[in-house]
Scaffold this motif. Structure first.
Motif, PDB file in Angstrom:
ATOM      1  N   HIS A 184      27.555  22.988  19.586  1.00 26.10           N
ATOM      2  CA  HIS A 184      27.377  21.690  18.919  1.00 26.10           C
ATOM      3  C   HIS A 184      28.668  20.897  19.011  1.00 26.10           C
ATOM      4  CE1 HIS A 184      23.873  23.176  16.141  1.00 26.10           C
ATOM      5  NE2 HIS A 184      23.686  23.466  17.430  1.00 26.10           N
ATOM      6  N   ASN A 188      29.676  11.914  19.543  1.00 24.88           N
ATOM      7  CA  ASN A 188      29.116  11.580  20.858  1.00 24.88           C
ATOM      8  C   ASN A 188      30.291  11.468  21.828  1.00 24.88           C
ATOM      9  OD1 ASN A 188      27.918  10.370  23.128  1.00 24.88           O
ATOM     10  ND2 ASN A 188      26.456   9.222  21.858  1.00 24.88           N
ATOM     11  N   TRP A 197      25.845   8.517  27.190  1.00 25.42           N
ATOM     12  CA  TRP A 197      26.017   8.217  25.757  1.00 25.42           C
ATOM     13  C   TRP A 197      24.659   7.963  25.098  1.00 25.42           C
ATOM     14  CZ3 TRP A 197      25.004   4.687  22.000  1.00 25.42           C
ATOM     15  CH2 TRP A 197      25.802   4.700  20.824  1.00 25.42           C
ATOM     16  N   LEU A 200      22.739  11.384  24.614  1.00 26.85           N
ATOM     17  CA  LEU A 200      23.276  12.166  23.492  1.00 26.85           C
ATOM     18  C   LEU A 200      22.906  11.526  22.145  1.00 26.85           C
ATOM     19  CD1 LEU A 200      26.845  13.084  24.837  1.00 26.85           C
ATOM     20  CD2 LEU A 200      24.857  14.599  24.582  1.00 26.85           C
ATOM     21  N   ASN A 201      22.892  10.202  22.080  1.00 25.95           N
ATOM     22  CA  ASN A 201      22.556   9.512  20.830  1.00 25.95           C
ATOM     23  C   ASN A 201      21.103   9.784  20.437  1.00 25.95           C
ATOM     24  OD1 ASN A 201      23.317   7.579  18.677  1.00 25.95           O
ATOM     25  ND2 ASN A 201      21.769   6.271  19.646  1.00 25.95           N
ATOM     26  N   TYR A 204      20.793  13.261  18.981  1.00 26.54           N
ATOM     27  CA  TYR A 204      21.270  13.284  17.595  1.00 26.54           C
ATOM     28  C   TYR A 204      20.219  12.710  16.631  1.00 26.54           C
ATOM     29  CZ  TYR A 204      24.087  12.267  13.469  1.00 26.54           C
ATOM     30  OH  TYR A 204      24.558  12.205  12.198  1.00 26.54           O
ATOM     31  N   TYR A 210      24.959  16.654  17.671  1.00 30.41           N
ATOM     32  CA  TYR A 210      25.224  16.389  19.087  1.00 30.41           C
ATOM     33  C   TYR A 210      25.383  17.729  19.816  1.00 30.41           C
ATOM     34  CZ  TYR A 210      26.351  11.578  17.718  1.00 30.41           C
ATOM     35  OH  TYR A 210      26.308  10.293  17.230  1.00 30.41           O
TER      36      TYR A 210
END
Length: 299
Positions: A184, A188, A197, A200-201, A204, A210
């Motif tokens: 983990h 980000n 980016w 990954l967002n 989440y 993340y």
């Protein structure tokens, strides 16, 4: 010439005196009751008595004579009759207005019932206060019911979302019964505005953390995630990051990544950044699964 004086109602010339004549008539009358009538008749209605007082014997004998003759005796012309009533002597209580007979009469009276007269203004004020209290209570009850309804709605929505997410995870995990959880990250770690980016967002937002443990361009993410402990497969599944090699579905020379939201057969729907909408912006596309496409599963 001789003049003879005769007694009677003849008067001598020049010597008339009414007072003397009245005295003479009263003295000559034998009945005391007739004296008053003779006086009244002779004087033309004037009430006056000049007769001498009669003795007790004369009055008694005269009354007896009248009664014997069948004539009712007339009352005395002068003076009120003697009252036979007995006068009660005054007392100290009577002087201050206390009379025993009056007090006894008051005590015997039937008591009067008391009538209660309502104060209209006070009654209206009490009614208004009662209505205001009832309205406040009704408002509080309505507010409590609204709160309970909203709470129930929120609970239902939460349960529905939880069930939907669970169903989505269950159906998507049908392809891979087990998906390992790798490292983990607390942030980000990709470059803002790029496809990495954005992927990954979305991870989440779905999972609450993340993923981490690898780095590099999009084309290297599949091998890097596997090294960090995540399950990577060529079979499409929702809740995963799609990794495309350069040239696949228009990917650049460094590759491209996106977040998979749905799978229908070999049709894969993704949300991606820095693609059709440009940097910092998301767009949605549905792609056909083919070679050069790998999937990093969320646990």
């Amino acid at each position: 010439m001789n003049h003879e004086t005769t007694r009677g109602r003849h008067r001598a010339p020049g010597r008339h005196n009414p007072l003397n004549e009245l005295k003479l008539l009263a003295r000559e009358s034998a009945q005391p009751a007739m004296k008053g009538a003779a006086v009244v008749a002779a004087t033309g209605g004037l009430v006056a008595t000049f007769a001498n007082p009669a003795s007790a014997d004369t009055v008694s004998s005269a009354n007896g004579a009248v009664a014997a003759a069948g004539v009712e005796a007339a009352p005395a012309a002068v003076g009120p009759a003697a009252a036979a009533a007995t006068t009660t002597a005054p007392s100290a209580l009577s002087k201050i207005g206390f009379a025993p007979a009056v007090q006894q009469a008051i005590a015997k009276r039937t008591p009067t019932k008391v009538r209660v007269i309502e104060d209209v203004q006070v009654k209206e004020q009490r009614a208004a206060a009662k209505a205001a209290k009832a309205a406040k209570k009704a408002a509080q009850k309505a507010a409590a019911e609204r709160e309970a309804s909203q709470r129930a709605s929120r609970d239902l929505t939460r349960r529905s979302l939880t069930k939907s997410t669970s169903s989505s995870k269950s159906s998507s995990n049908d392809y891979t019964p087990s998906a390992s959880s790798g490292s983990h990250s607390s942030r980000n770690w990709a470059t803002r505005g790029q496809c990495t980016w954005g992927a990954l967002n979305k991870w989440y937002q779905s999972e609450g953390y993340y993923p981490g443990g690898w780095a590099g361009n999009a084309m290297a993410w599949a091998s890097g995630a596997a090294s960090a402990g995540y399950t990577v497969s060529g079979t499409p599944r929702a809740r995963s990051i799609l990794v495309m090699q350069p040239g696949v579905h228009g990917s650049s020379s460094v590759g491209h990544v996106g977040w998979v939201t749905a799978v229908n057969g070999n049709e894969v729907t993704i949300v991606e950044m820095n693609a059709l909408a440009g940097a910092y912006n998301y767009n949605t596309r549905t792609l056909t699964d083919q070679g050069g496409m790998r999937y990093i599963y969320a646990p």
